[in-house]
Design a protein around this motif. Structure first.
Motif, PDB file in Angstrom:
ATOM      1  N   ALA A  47       0.845  -1.196   0.000  1.00 28.50           N
ATOM      2  CA  ALA A  47       0.000   0.000   0.000  1.00 28.50           C
ATOM      3  C   ALA A  47       0.873   1.235   0.000  1.00 28.50           C
ATOM      4  CB  ALA A  47      -0.921  -0.004   1.224  1.00 28.50           C
ATOM      5  N   CYS A  48       0.310   2.340  -0.453  1.00 27.20           N
ATOM      6  CA  CYS A  48       1.046   3.602  -0.505  1.00 27.20           C
ATOM      7  C   CYS A  48       0.976   4.267   0.871  1.00 27.20           C
ATOM      8  CB  CYS A  48       0.462   4.519  -1.578  1.00 27.20           C
ATOM      9  SG  CYS A  48       1.396   6.053  -1.764  1.00 27.20           S
ATOM     10  N   PHE A  49       2.135   4.491   1.475  1.00 34.77           N
ATOM     11  CA  PHE A  49       2.219   5.104   2.798  1.00 34.77           C
ATOM     12  C   PHE A  49       2.439   6.613   2.721  1.00 34.77           C
ATOM     13  CE2 PHE A  49       2.256   0.884   4.188  1.00 34.77           C
ATOM     14  CZ  PHE A  49       2.262   0.804   5.571  1.00 34.77           C
ATOM     15  N   SER A  50       2.573   7.174   1.515  1.00 28.26           N
ATOM     16  CA  SER A  50       2.864   8.603   1.384  1.00 28.26           C
ATOM     17  C   SER A  50       1.665   9.410   0.905  1.00 28.26           C
ATOM     18  CB  SER A  50       4.034   8.813   0.418  1.00 28.26           C
ATOM     19  OG  SER A  50       3.711   8.321  -0.878  1.00 28.26           O
ATOM     20  N   SER A  51       0.722   8.787   0.210  1.00 32.21           N
ATOM     21  CA  SER A  51      -0.461   9.491  -0.277  1.00 32.21           C
ATOM     22  C   SER A  51      -1.499   9.587   0.825  1.00 32.21           C
ATOM     23  CB  SER A  51      -1.063   8.764  -1.484  1.00 32.21           C
ATOM     24  OG  SER A  51      -0.136   8.691  -2.537  1.00 32.21           O
ATOM     25  N   PRO A  52      -2.486  10.498   0.695  1.00 33.12           N
ATOM     26  CA  PRO A  52      -3.614  10.489   1.634  1.00 33.12           C
ATOM     27  C   PRO A  52      -4.301   9.125   1.615  1.00 33.12           C
ATOM     28  CG  PRO A  52      -3.635  12.501   0.321  1.00 33.12           C
ATOM     29  CD  PRO A  52      -2.571  11.619  -0.259  1.00 33.12           C
ATOM     30  N   VAL A  53      -4.875   8.752   2.742  1.00 32.10           N
ATOM     31  CA  VAL A  53      -5.521   7.440   2.864  1.00 32.10           C
ATOM     32  C   VAL A  53      -6.568   7.239   1.768  1.00 32.10           C
ATOM     33  CG1 VAL A  53      -7.133   6.130   4.311  1.00 32.10           C
ATOM     34  CG2 VAL A  53      -5.071   7.098   5.312  1.00 32.10           C
ATOM     35  N   PHE A  54      -7.272   8.316   1.396  1.00 35.72           N
ATOM     36  CA  PHE A  54      -8.279   8.203   0.337  1.00 35.72           C
ATOM     37  C   PHE A  54      -7.646   7.687  -0.953  1.00 35.72           C
ATOM     38  CE2 PHE A  54     -10.986   9.952  -3.054  1.00 35.72           C
ATOM     39  CZ  PHE A  54     -12.233   9.528  -2.622  1.00 35.72           C
TER      40      PHE A  54
ATOM     41  N   SER B 236     -14.479   5.554  16.582  1.00 38.80           N
ATOM     42  CA  SER B 236     -13.318   6.392  16.892  1.00 38.80           C
ATOM     43  C   SER B 236     -12.047   5.853  16.250  1.00 38.80           C
ATOM     44  CB  SER B 236     -13.125   6.471  18.411  1.00 38.80           C
ATOM     45  OG  SER B 236     -12.764   5.203  18.943  1.00 38.80           O
ATOM     46  N   ARG B 237     -12.125   4.660  15.667  1.00 38.61           N
ATOM     47  CA  ARG B 237     -10.924   4.014  15.130  1.00 38.61           C
ATOM     48  C   ARG B 237     -10.722   4.241  13.630  1.00 38.61           C
ATOM     49  NH1 ARG B 237     -12.955  -0.822  17.787  1.00 38.61           N
ATOM     50  NH2 ARG B 237     -12.789  -1.886  15.773  1.00 38.61           N
ATOM     51  N   TRP B 238     -11.600   5.028  12.980  1.00 38.38           N
ATOM     52  CA  TRP B 238     -11.428   5.284  11.548  1.00 38.38           C
ATOM     53  C   TRP B 238     -10.191   6.148  11.310  1.00 38.38           C
ATOM     54  CZ3 TRP B 238     -13.959   2.500   8.173  1.00 38.38           C
ATOM     55  CH2 TRP B 238     -15.233   2.029   8.469  1.00 38.38           C
ATOM     56  N   LEU B 239      -9.447   5.838  10.256  1.00 39.37           N
ATOM     57  CA  LEU B 239      -8.301   6.666   9.888  1.00 39.37           C
ATOM     58  C   LEU B 239      -8.776   7.933   9.187  1.00 39.37           C
ATOM     59  CD1 LEU B 239      -5.578   4.176   8.583  1.00 39.37           C
ATOM     60  CD2 LEU B 239      -5.934   5.053  10.886  1.00 39.37           C
ATOM     61  N   ASP B 240      -7.938   8.959   9.255  1.00 45.75           N
ATOM     62  CA  ASP B 240      -8.204  10.236   8.603  1.00 45.75           C
ATOM     63  C   ASP B 240      -7.918  10.090   7.100  1.00 45.75           C
ATOM     64  OD1 ASP B 240      -8.266  12.842   7.671  1.00 45.75           O
ATOM     65  OD2 ASP B 240      -7.304  13.675   9.452  1.00 45.75           O
ATOM     66  N   SER B 241      -8.913  10.347   6.269  1.00 49.72           N
ATOM     67  CA  SER B 241      -8.763  10.135   4.819  1.00 49.72           C
ATOM     68  C   SER B 241      -7.836  11.146   4.163  1.00 49.72           C
ATOM     69  CB  SER B 241     -10.138  10.201   4.135  1.00 49.72           C
ATOM     70  OG  SER B 241     -10.953   9.142   4.554  1.00 49.72           O
ATOM     71  N   SER B 242      -7.579  12.280   4.808  1.00 50.90           N
ATOM     72  CA  SER B 242      -6.782  13.329   4.183  1.00 50.90           C
ATOM     73  C   SER B 242      -5.309  13.282   4.579  1.00 50.90           C
ATOM     74  CB  SER B 242      -7.362  14.704   4.529  1.00 50.90           C
ATOM     75  OG  SER B 242      -7.420  14.880   5.927  1.00 50.90           O
ATOM     76  N   ARG B 243      -4.936  12.342   5.448  1.00 53.87           N
ATOM     77  CA  ARG B 243      -3.539  12.205   5.855  1.00 53.87           C
ATOM     78  C   ARG B 243      -3.034  10.821   5.464  1.00 53.87           C
ATOM     79  NH1 ARG B 243      -3.480  12.701  11.834  1.00 53.87           N
ATOM     80  NH2 ARG B 243      -1.248  13.098  11.644  1.00 53.87           N
ATOM     81  N   SER B 244      -1.718  10.697   5.342  1.00 49.25           N
ATOM     82  CA  SER B 244      -1.132   9.436   4.900  1.00 49.25           C
ATOM     83  C   SER B 244      -1.077   8.428   6.037  1.00 49.25           C
ATOM     84  CB  SER B 244       0.286   9.681   4.360  1.00 49.25           C
ATOM     85  OG  SER B 244       1.158  10.043   5.422  1.00 49.25           O
ATOM     86  N   LEU B 245      -0.820   7.172   5.677  1.00 50.26           N
ATOM     87  CA  LEU B 245      -0.730   6.110   6.673  1.00 50.26           C
ATOM     88  C   LEU B 245       0.397   6.371   7.662  1.00 50.26           C
ATOM     89  CD1 LEU B 245      -1.259   2.968   4.394  1.00 50.26           C
ATOM     90  CD2 LEU B 245      -2.867   3.882   6.056  1.00 50.26           C
ATOM     91  N   LEU B 246       1.571   6.759   7.158  1.00 56.32           N
ATOM     92  CA  LEU B 246       2.722   6.975   8.029  1.00 56.32           C
ATOM     93  C   LEU B 246       2.495   8.159   8.963  1.00 56.32           C
ATOM     94  CD1 LEU B 246       5.315   5.419   8.379  1.00 56.32           C
ATOM     95  CD2 LEU B 246       6.472   7.044   6.876  1.00 56.32           C
ATOM     96  N   GLN B 247       1.768   9.175   8.487  1.00 51.16           N
ATOM     97  CA  GLN B 247       1.460  10.321   9.335  1.00 51.16           C
ATOM     98  C   GLN B 247       0.561   9.942  10.506  1.00 51.16           C
ATOM     99  OE1 GLN B 247      -0.029  12.930   6.148  1.00 51.16           O
ATOM    100  NE2 GLN B 247       1.458  14.467   6.783  1.00 51.16           N
ATOM    101  N   GLN B 248      -0.166   8.832  10.366  1.00 49.34           N
ATOM    102  CA  GLN B 248      -1.087   8.399  11.417  1.00 49.34           C
ATOM    103  C   GLN B 248      -0.535   7.236  12.228  1.00 49.34           C
ATOM    104  OE1 GLN B 248      -5.400   8.653  10.188  1.00 49.34           O
ATOM    105  NE2 GLN B 248      -4.511   8.864   8.150  1.00 49.34           N
ATOM    106  N   GLY B 249       0.791   7.039  12.134  1.00 45.19           N
ATOM    107  CA  GLY B 249       1.449   6.055  12.975  1.00 45.19           C
ATOM    108  C   GLY B 249       1.350   4.628  12.494  1.00 45.19           C
ATOM    109  N   VAL B 250       0.873   4.416  11.279  1.00 47.73           N
ATOM    110  CA  VAL B 250       0.783   3.056  10.731  1.00 47.73           C
ATOM    111  C   VAL B 250       2.156   2.659  10.208  1.00 47.73           C
ATOM    112  CG1 VAL B 250      -0.329   1.555   9.054  1.00 47.73           C
ATOM    113  CG2 VAL B 250      -1.630   3.406  10.126  1.00 47.73           C
TER     114      VAL B 250
END
Length: 675
Positions: A135-142, A248-262
């Protein structure tokens, strides 16, 4: 300008390797930094003639080891095109090669990491299986979900999102490892065009190996019924507060995976987030339809959504039938000739939709009406009286009732406009109970009304009319006959079939695998078997596609379908309440007793915004109605994204081949943090 050293960790050198020291100046662009990193990493030969060509490509670079004797011949080639710079302290990617370090805000104290943008990720699917993919860890989650859904052959990725799994307590005895389906060798396609499919409908990238083909079979065929022990081990929300905590566990669609600690090889859950399923076509949505069925099935089994006992028996019968038919039958296989015909019909439908506005006035003048004797009851009124019979008429989107048929030419006792109301069925075919519960919005709250019909036919006609009126449609709407037929079909499936006792001796059915734990405790297997097989006689003739679609239709007709809950505190109130977010409305619910207090439709919403400093959502509706609330069980960004996401879903048009408007999605859901 002054030259200074920039510390960069190169992931390929290993975690124990020291950071590279790269001599840079503040006016050096990011692409130039990457060139220096690549040159210093090993004996490398750049494919690009100069720095400018690297920036134009908008890719890092592609380099090769020089052909020296101290290098292994198998390691001569090294592709760096997927690598980018990650700034750990700021939690952001440096993805614009033309930007200078000064413009990015990078100084000598910065610690950068040169790492691949695509990394392995373990993805839990709605059917319970886990697949490993890149998966792409640099693009927004969307954007990452778009790539994942393209790989898995799921259309309309905007309806899905990624969810963090619930934290599980580690058990010493539980040493079993989950089965992992590997797709890391299948590259994610960067294009947005149609996926190349084979004659049997399977995407070509799944045909490259037997392992990949097995993954596609897992994706497109419903899984066997789970063991009762498996159902009992899984987490089941027992209250609306626990359901709210899941959201409360949904990821933010406008931020990347790595930005959210994944991190690499982390596990996330892929789920349908927005319950607004658009353009669901069985012959091209085999994986989408199967995974949607699996998510609905688990929602029923884990009691995430409430249903009656009769509905549970019908769900069990459909699961039993789908499990049997899946062994010998596949979902619809596409045919090129039928594709052309369906495309032509779809174009004709779009054209007719555009031309139909000219006859709206004529339809309203000749709109049909319903009129009959019904019984009415108001639960919240201080009275001991039960249902009382009146003469009812249904015209346009309003119900009026009179003392008798003879007085119907006079002023009605009351007229109720059903536009925007909540319509809930209360039916028991076995007990001949056919009731319609209405929650009608009023300035001071919700007016609760119960209507009781005499028989199935009367109930089907009036229930269909109420459902259409709640959506702002009249009896003249073309969907009214199909709505009536759908309700009749649902009632017919609950009806017992005479002479079906011979089928009730099937011992192969594992009844406790088909019902939720509540009914596992309430009934023994020998009590459930005849009831499930009795319902099975009504669905035994359905094809696999029809059975799956029927399951989804009944699921979508449940009162609590598609409502996502959040515990909030409304401005000016001292007690906690529940906010339900559905595909067309917001619902204010009393946390103590669970009653609906108020409903607001999206089509009456003028604007909404978020005060990011105090984390408060404010919404303005027509009629100078303003509400504001803070979220207690989730970040307000999740609520903001839900509201904006559903509004985005309503903007999707019917034009064939329409591309996904990613920019509009981020405008509606991103907020100032995305900007």
């Amino acid at each position: 300008m002054a030259v200074w050293d920039l510390s960069v960790m190169v992931e390929e050198l290993g975690p124990e390797a020291p950071a590279l020291k790269v001599s840079v100046t503040s006016d050096l662009h990011v692409g130039g930094v990457i060139l220096k990193i690549v040159q210093k990493t090993g004996k490398l030969l750049l494919l690009f003639d100069d720095v400018h060509s690297l920036i134009v490509q908008l890719q890092c670079c592609a380099v090769y080891y020089s052909d020296d004797s101290d290098l292994n011949p198998t390691d001569i080639k090294k592709d760096w095109s997927d690598h980018a710079l990650w700034w750990e302290q700021k939690q952001q990617w440096l993805l614009k090669p033309a930007w200078t370090l000064d413009k990015c805000g990078v100084h000598a104290d910065a610690r950068l990491c040169f790492t691949p943008q695509h990394k392995p990720l373990r993805l839990g699917l709605p059917n319970g299986a886990t697949v490993s993919l890149r998966a792409c860890f640099s693009s927004p989650v969307f954007r990452s979900i778009m790539g994942i859904c393209r790989l898995l052959n799921i259309r309309h990725p905007e309806e899905l999102s990624l969810l963090r799994p619930a934290e599980e307590k580690k058990k010493k005895k539980d040493t079993a490892q989950e089965e992992l389906y590997d797709l890391t060798g299948v590259p994610l396609s960067a294009g947005l065009g149609a996926v190349v499919t084979l004659s049997d409908g399977m995407p070509a990238h799944f045909a490259e190996s037997p392992e990949a083909e097995a993954v596609y079979k897992m994706l497109s065929v419903s899984q066997p019924a789970p063991a009762p022990e498996t159902i009992n081990k899984l987490y089941r929300p027992t209250s609306v507060v626990e359901k709210a905590q899941v959201n409360s566990r949904w990821l933010d669609s406008s931020r990347s995976l790595l930005q959210q600690g994944v991190q690499e090889n982390s596990k996330l859950l892929l789920r349908f987030k927005y319950f607004s399923f658009y353009d669901l076509v069985p012959k091209v949505d085999v994986v989408r339809l199967t995974q949607l069925y699996e998510q609905a099935r688990w929602a029923v089994l884990l009691e995430e959504i409430e249903c009656t006992e009769e509905e549970m028996m019908l769900f069990a019968a459909l699961q039993y039938h789908i499990g049997k038919v899946s062994l010998t039958e596949a979902l619809v296989t596409p045919s090129p000739a039928m594709d052309d015909l369906d495309f032509a019909l779809q174009c004709l439908e779009v054209k007719m939709d555009g031309e139909s506005s000219g006859v709206d006035m004529l339809e309203s003048m000749t709109a049909p009406q319903l009129h009959d004797y019904l019984k009415i009851f108001r639960p919240k009124r201080l009275t001991l009286k039960g249902y009382k019979q009146f003469w009812f008429t249904f015209k346009d989107m309003s119900i009026s009732y009179f003392k008798s048929k003879e007085e119907s030419f006079r002023e009605p006792i009351q007229q109720m406009n059903l536009k925007g109301c909540e319509v809930t069925p209360d039916v028991s075919v076995a007990n001949q109970k056919f009731c319609i519960k209405l929650l009608i919005p009023e300035p001071d709250g919700m007016n609760e009304v119960c209507l009781r019909c005499e028989n199935e036919q009367q109930y089907s006609n009036w229930m269909a009319a109420c459902r259409l009126a709640s959506k702002g449609k009249t009896l003249a709407d073309s969907s009214y006959p199909s709505e009536v037929q759908s309700i009749r079909s649902f009632l017919a499936m609950q009806r017992s079939v005479p002479g079906s006792n011979d089928a009730q001796t099937d011992e192969s059915i594992n009844t406790h695998s088909l019902v939720s734990p509540r009914y596992q405790k309430k009934y023994k297997a020998k009590q459930l078997t005849p009831r499930i097989l009795e319902s099975y006689q009504n669905v035994a003739q359905l094809s696999l596609t029809d059975a799956v679609q029927r399951f989804l239709q009944i699921w979508q007709a449940l009162p609590d379908f598609g409502v996502s809950y959040f515990v909030v505190r409304f401005k000016g109130c001292r007690k906690d309440e529940v906010l339900g977010i559905a595909n067309n409305r917001l619902i204010r619910i009393d946390l103590g007793v669970g009653d609906v207090v108020k409903t607001w439709r999206y089509n009456t919403m003028k604007q909404w915004n978020v005060n990011w400093d105090i984390r408060q959502v404010a919404i303005e509706f027509n009629g100078n109605v303003n509400i504001a609330f803070s979220c207690l069980t989730a970040d307000c960004k999740i609520v903001h994204e839900y509201i904006g996401g559903y509004i985005f879903m309503s903007t999707r048009g019917k034009e064939p081949g329409e591309t996904l408007n990613e920019e509009l999605f981020h405008k509606l859901t991103g907020g100032h943090e995305a900007l």
